[in-house]
Motif scaffolding. Structure first.
Motif, PDB file in Angstrom:
ATOM      1  N   ILE A 178     -40.605 -62.973  93.491  1.00 34.47           N
ATOM      2  CA  ILE A 178     -41.225 -63.290  94.780  1.00 34.47           C
ATOM      3  C   ILE A 178     -40.990 -62.155  95.774  1.00 34.47           C
ATOM      4  O   ILE A 178     -41.906 -61.725  96.487  1.00 34.47           O
ATOM      5  CB  ILE A 178     -40.672 -64.615  95.330  1.00 34.47           C
ATOM      6  N   GLU A 179     -39.750 -61.657  95.817  1.00 32.37           N
ATOM      7  CA  GLU A 179     -39.444 -60.567  96.746  1.00 32.37           C
ATOM      8  C   GLU A 179     -40.250 -59.318  96.400  1.00 32.37           C
ATOM      9  O   GLU A 179     -40.767 -58.626  97.296  1.00 32.37           O
ATOM     10  CB  GLU A 179     -37.945 -60.263  96.707  1.00 32.37           C
ATOM     11  N   ALA A 180     -40.378 -59.038  95.102  1.00 35.65           N
ATOM     12  CA  ALA A 180     -41.158 -57.859  94.689  1.00 35.65           C
ATOM     13  C   ALA A 180     -42.629 -58.028  95.044  1.00 35.65           C
ATOM     14  O   ALA A 180     -43.300 -57.079  95.475  1.00 35.65           O
ATOM     15  CB  ALA A 180     -40.992 -57.637  93.186  1.00 35.65           C
ATOM     16  N   ALA A 181     -43.141 -59.247  94.867  1.00 34.59           N
ATOM     17  CA  ALA A 181     -44.544 -59.505  95.204  1.00 34.59           C
ATOM     18  C   ALA A 181     -44.782 -59.382  96.706  1.00 34.59           C
ATOM     19  O   ALA A 181     -45.831 -58.878  97.145  1.00 34.59           O
ATOM     20  CB  ALA A 181     -44.945 -60.896  94.709  1.00 34.59           C
ATOM     21  N   ARG A 182     -43.836 -59.827  97.508  1.00 40.31           N
ATOM     22  CA  ARG A 182     -43.975 -59.693  98.960  1.00 40.31           C
ATOM     23  C   ARG A 182     -43.966 -58.221  99.376  1.00 40.31           C
ATOM     24  O   ARG A 182     -44.715 -57.817 100.274  1.00 40.31           O
ATOM     25  CB  ARG A 182     -42.853 -60.457  99.661  1.00 40.31           C
ATOM     26  N   ILE A 183     -43.118 -57.437  98.722  1.00 37.28           N
ATOM     27  CA  ILE A 183     -43.085 -56.003  99.029  1.00 37.28           C
ATOM     28  C   ILE A 183     -44.412 -55.346  98.674  1.00 37.28           C
ATOM     29  O   ILE A 183     -44.898 -54.449  99.381  1.00 37.28           O
ATOM     30  CB  ILE A 183     -41.911 -55.342  98.281  1.00 37.28           C
ATOM     31  N   LEU A 233     -48.485 -59.104  98.547  1.00 39.81           N
ATOM     32  CA  LEU A 233     -49.133 -60.365  98.202  1.00 39.81           C
ATOM     33  C   LEU A 233     -48.797 -61.438  99.227  1.00 39.81           C
ATOM     34  O   LEU A 233     -47.657 -61.525  99.703  1.00 39.81           O
ATOM     35  CB  LEU A 233     -48.682 -60.837  96.816  1.00 39.81           C
ATOM     36  N   SER A 234     -49.773 -62.261  99.547  1.00 36.83           N
ATOM     37  CA  SER A 234     -49.541 -63.380 100.458  1.00 36.83           C
ATOM     38  C   SER A 234     -48.836 -64.504  99.713  1.00 36.83           C
ATOM     39  O   SER A 234     -48.751 -64.511  98.481  1.00 36.83           O
ATOM     40  CB  SER A 234     -50.864 -63.881 101.028  1.00 36.83           C
ATOM     41  N   GLU A 235     -48.329 -65.486 100.471  1.00 40.95           N
ATOM     42  CA  GLU A 235     -47.632 -66.607  99.847  1.00 40.95           C
ATOM     43  C   GLU A 235     -48.568 -67.426  98.956  1.00 40.95           C
ATOM     44  O   GLU A 235     -48.166 -67.918  97.905  1.00 40.95           O
ATOM     45  CB  GLU A 235     -47.019 -67.503 100.926  1.00 40.95           C
ATOM     46  N   VAL A 236     -49.814 -67.545  99.379  1.00 41.07           N
ATOM     47  CA  VAL A 236     -50.786 -68.273  98.563  1.00 41.07           C
ATOM     48  C   VAL A 236     -51.036 -67.544  97.249  1.00 41.07           C
ATOM     49  O   VAL A 236     -51.113 -68.153  96.176  1.00 41.07           O
ATOM     50  CB  VAL A 236     -52.107 -68.473  99.336  1.00 41.07           C
ATOM     51  N   ALA A 237     -51.146 -66.215  97.304  1.00 39.90           N
ATOM     52  CA  ALA A 237     -51.362 -65.426  96.095  1.00 39.90           C
ATOM     53  C   ALA A 237     -50.148 -65.483  95.179  1.00 39.90           C
ATOM     54  O   ALA A 237     -50.288 -65.548  93.941  1.00 39.90           O
ATOM     55  CB  ALA A 237     -51.673 -63.977  96.465  1.00 39.90           C
TER      56      ALA A 237
END
Length: 270
Positions: free
Chosen positions: A165-170, A173-177
């Protein structure tokens, strides 16, 4: 090697005996659907030749296709909406941090202790005020968010790799994605377990549809079976055929998703 095989023999024998006990009701149901009412009352264990006659009687007495379609509509609609809402709630409870989320979860778990009979009358009054009596949505809406499913998704989410999740946020990516593209594929075993549980509960639900669908024009498979057993003279061959038809969808769903169901219940993530 031979000694090890003989050591496991009592366990296999015990499990085989219990498997026979478990399968006997299904066997009796199938056999009874092919016999006359007198043969069923006589506890006949052999298949008969009345299957086609029982089928014609059942379809002549009840709108089987209509009841089956209504049950599928309710069960599928409830399952899809429950998976979306409860997974979002479980995901939020575990991924996002706040001071009051544990207290809110405790309140939700307390709701598990409240029997449905205690909330049935207020629910009926609520749907009556908004004009949703005899509506299929009045059957679906109360079941699309349950404390058990929220707890199931939250507990499974504890083993979800938060580093992803942290890598995706960096990566932007949005929370929905993150939920749609990472969380759902990773938690597919939990989704399968929740789908089996929700579908079975929605399909087998009898009390609330019986209360809210008061006109008699719309009825589900459990209501149809109750109608078959509510006359002065009950044809038990036809009744057992109706029970068999009502049981087939849940058995098929479970057999298809049984491996994912076991993984989801134990909280396994691949």
């Amino acid at each position: 090697m031979t000694k090890r095989r003989f050591r496991g023999l009592p366990g296999y024998l015990f499990l085989s005996i219990w498997a026979l006990f478990s399968l006997f009701p299904l066997y009796f149901m199938v056999v009874s659907s092919t016999n006359t009412s007198a043969a069923v009352l006589g506890s006949s264990m052999l298949p008969g030749g009345e299957l086609m006659n029982n089928i014609s009687k059942l379809f002549a007495a009840q709108d089987v296709w209509g009841a089956m379609a209504t049950s599928f509509y309710i069960a599928i609609g409830t399952t899809v909406l429950a998976l979306i809402l409860c997974s979002l709630a479980g995901y939020g409870f575990e991924v996002f941090h706040s001071k009051g989320k544990d207290r809110l979860m405790a309140v939700l778990l307390l709701a598990l202790m409240i029997p449905f009979a205690a909330t049935m009358i207020p629910l009926f009054q609520l749907f009556a005020r908004v004009g949703m009596i005899n509506s299929i949505w009045a059957v679906i809406i109360p079941a699309i968010s349950t404390p058990f499913l929220i707890m199931l998704f939250r507990q499974s989410s504890r083993s979800f790799p938060h580093e992803i999740i942290e890598a995706a946020r960096i990566d932007g990516l949005s929370e929905v994605a993150i939920y749609a593209r990472i969380y759902i594929p990773t938690m597919k075993a939990t989704f399968a377990a929740a789908a089996v549980i929700t579908f079975m509960m929605a399909w087998n639900n009898f009390l609330w549809p019986k209360v809210i669908l008061i006109s008699g024009d719309i009825f589900t498979m459990p209501m149809l079976i109750a109608n078959l057993g509510g006359g002065y003279v009950v044809d038990y061959g036809v009744l057992m055929l109706g029970v068999l038809l009502a049981s087939l969808p849940t058995m098929v769903i479970f057999f298809i998703l049984q491996r994912q169901f076991a993984q989801g219940i134990t909280g396994a993530i691949k």
